[in-house]
Design an enzyme around this catalytic site. Structure first.
Site, PDB file in Angstrom:
ATOM      1  N   LYS B  73       0.853  -1.192   0.000  1.00 39.25           N
ATOM      2  CA  LYS B  73       0.000   0.000   0.000  1.00 39.25           C
ATOM      3  C   LYS B  73       0.889   1.242   0.000  1.00 39.25           C
ATOM      4  O   LYS B  73       1.945   1.234   0.664  1.00 39.25           O
ATOM      5  CB  LYS B  73      -0.834  -0.072   1.287  1.00 39.25           C
ATOM      6  CG  LYS B  73      -1.987   0.876   1.440  1.00 39.25           C
ATOM      7  CD  LYS B  73      -2.727   0.539   2.748  1.00 39.25           C
ATOM      8  CE  LYS B  73      -3.973   1.349   2.977  1.00 39.25           C
ATOM      9  NZ  LYS B  73      -4.703   0.930   4.203  1.00 39.25           N
ATOM     10  N   SER B 149      -9.447   0.211   2.903  1.00 44.21           N
ATOM     11  CA  SER B 149      -8.676   1.167   2.144  1.00 44.21           C
ATOM     12  C   SER B 149      -7.474   0.573   1.421  1.00 44.21           C
ATOM     13  O   SER B 149      -6.905   1.232   0.547  1.00 44.21           O
ATOM     14  CB  SER B 149      -8.185   2.269   3.080  1.00 44.21           C
ATOM     15  OG  SER B 149      -7.318   1.755   4.072  1.00 44.21           O
ATOM     16  N   SER B 173      -9.539  -2.414   6.938  1.00 43.56           N
ATOM     17  CA  SER B 173      -8.952  -2.049   5.641  1.00 43.56           C
ATOM     18  C   SER B 173      -8.122  -3.148   4.991  1.00 43.56           C
ATOM     19  O   SER B 173      -7.687  -2.992   3.847  1.00 43.56           O
ATOM     20  CB  SER B 173      -8.125  -0.776   5.770  1.00 43.56           C
ATOM     21  OG  SER B 173      -8.974   0.346   5.850  1.00 43.56           O
TER      22      SER B 173
END
Lengths: 72, 456
Positions: B73, B149, B173
């Protein structure tokens, strides 16, 4: 059921937002106040829900400071 | 191919790290339509792979993840680059001085970083929609959200472009995108994995987590990531988890976790009960209050985290996060204090439930993936705001800090992935992974989307 919970009656979210923003040095443009207040009202609803847990205010909070933690 | 099999093939010379990395780079390019990768570290990855191949040819040990390409990420520090965290608000930050601990740990085990991935801005969201970088698309159906996310990390694994990716989980997430994209995910115990070099969102809830195809692959990655790091003051130390029990006792979480459920999700939970031999249902009575507490802590700590930035350059924050963070910064201490007390209470309640069950299980999300650009979705006849509804089963559990895996299968009606959370005792990730492996044998596993298309 996940719904938006009502804020406490009488909570003036816009007034609170303006006052609290000044207190912490956060500029709050006029055009942002309504949305910020809506978010605060939503959070107030969640906070009220937590208050329903019996004797919650006397409970030991989760994070506990431990001196010298880095040395251990 | 499993991570261990890839490493074995690289070590034995049947393939090379240069080849596995070249394949991953080509696959990421082929998957560009998903908008999952925001930075491809091609030059760095090729150099790293060449060095690994040279070590192998000299008879050296390249590590248990030799030649395994992975993505992170874009809130993990990558040396020499600005850590974006999906935001323009970070644009003036200095470049990272070194890689995040988690990247260093995986590369020490022989894995090779190939890409940084798209995410909800500042990790505040569940949809993978990003005002600056564009939306991440779901490899199972590009019209749909991949979940967030950690959207791009999940999408790249689900597309088969990389076999391993890192994300972070604050309210779900890792677990939400694993479920919606159809891959295995693990949020380890709070404090187990170092967060140093990871852009923070909510200090008291942030976890580093892992995506892969199977529980075995998650275990291999966890073994490499699991080490002490003096740079992370929140990391736990001196923990000795119990061994995986011979006879696994499992129970279903009812109450809050029983509705509303899309029929595909309800069937998955029933199937998990069968596979884990779990006739009993137990209730976490504080689940709804715990979700409220997680919501309050998230908005308050998130707002405080970004207070200076909001004061200095609010215009750089995207519209999906700016006013939520402003409001969070204004939350009174009475509310956050209550949330931390509730956190203690619900953690104790979950611990009591774990006396009778080694693992508990619950749905990961109430429904499969939803269309991008929508604010509401229908579940079992109810219309719910996505921002509240999609994380309703992950958010209360994050608060307790226990390890949670997500196992997925294809829903019969929607044809889309749905996930079940497998919830262990603190630091008993091995037991969670053992339960997930048992679920895999009962059909809780999905092939990458590309492979599916090729076989269709």
């Amino acid at each position: 059921m996940p719904t938006f919970l009502p804020p406490p009656p009488g909570f003036d979210a816009e007034g609170y937002a303006r006052a609290a923003a000044s207190a912490i040095g956060l500029p709050l443009p006029d055009e942002a106040v309504a949305e910020v207040a809506a978010n605060l009202a939503r959070t107030a609803g969640f906070a009220a829900l937590m208050a329903e847990a019996p004797e919650i205010d006397a409970t030991e909070p989760a994070p506990v400071f431990r001196a010298g933690e880095r040395e251990r | 191919m499993s991570l261990a099999a890839t490493a074995e093939a690289v070590c034995s010379g049947r393939t090379s790290a240069s080849e596995t990395v070249a394949q991953a780079l080509a696959a990421i390019e082929a998957a560009a339509g998903l908008n999952a990768a925001t930075h491809v570290h091609a030059e760095r990855a090729r150099a790293r792979a060449a060095a690994l191949d040279a070590r192998i040819s000299e008879g050296g040990d390249p590590g248990p993840l030799a030649g395994v390409p992975f993505a992170v990420k874009n809130l993990f520090d990558v040396e020499g680059q600005i850590t974006r965290a999906g935001s323009r608000a970070t644009g003036a930050d200095p470049p990272a001085a070194r890689d995040a601990y988690a990247i260093r740990a995986l590369e020490e085990a022989g894995a090779v970083l190939v890409a940084s991935t798209n995410m909800d801005e500042l990790a505040y969201g569940f949809s993978g929609e990003n005002a600056h970088d564009g939306d991440t698309r779901n490899p199972r159906d590009p019209r749909l959200s991949a979940g967030g996310s950690s959207s791009g990390s999940a999408a790249l694994v689900a597309a088969g472009a990389v076999p391993l990716a890192l994300g972070t989980d604050t309210n779900g997430s890792v677990r939400v995108p694993a479920a919606l994209s159809g891959i295995a995910g693990l949020k380890p115990t709070y404090g187990r994995l170092s967060r140093s070099g990871v852009f923070s969102f909510v200090h008291s809830l942030d976890h580093v987590g892992v995506f892969a195809a199977t529980a075995d692959d998650l275990a291999a990655a966890l073994a490499a990531l699991d080490g002490p790091d003096p740079d992370d003051p929140a990391q736990a130390s001196g923990v000795s988890p119990r061994p995986v029990p011979q006879e696994l006792r499992a129970a279903r979480l009812g109450g809050w976790f029983a509705a509303p459920l899309h029929p595909d999700v309800a069937e998955a939970v029933d199937a998990a009960a069968g596979a884990l031999g779990a006739p009993t249902t137990v209730e976490l009575t504080l689940a709804e209050a715990a979700r409220a507490a997680a919501f309050v802590l998230t908005t308050a700590e998130g707002g405080q985290r970004h207070l200076a930035g909001l004061a200095r350059h609010a215009e750089r924050f995207g519209p999906l996060v700016r006013d939520r963070l402003r409001a969070g910064a204004l939350v009174p201490a009475a509310w956050t204090g209550r949330a931390q007390k509730l956190r203690r209470r619900v953690t104790d309640e979950l611990s009591d439930l774990h006396r009778e069950a080694d693992v508990l299980f619950a749905p990961a999300t109430p429904c499969p993936a939803f269309p991008l650009g929508t604010a509401e979705h229908g579940v079992a006849g109810e219309v719910l705001p996505i921002r509240l509804g999609i994380g309703m089963f992950t958010q209360p559990l994050t608060l307790t800090g226990v390890p949670i895996g997500v196992a997925v299968r294809r829903g019969a009606r929607s044809g889309l992935p749905v996930g079940v959370q497998v919830i262990g005792r603190p630091f008993e990730e091995a037991t969670v992974l053992a339960a997930m492996a048992r679920l895999e044998k009962a059909g809780f596993v999905m092939h990458p989307a590309q492979t599916e298309a090729a076989h269709a």
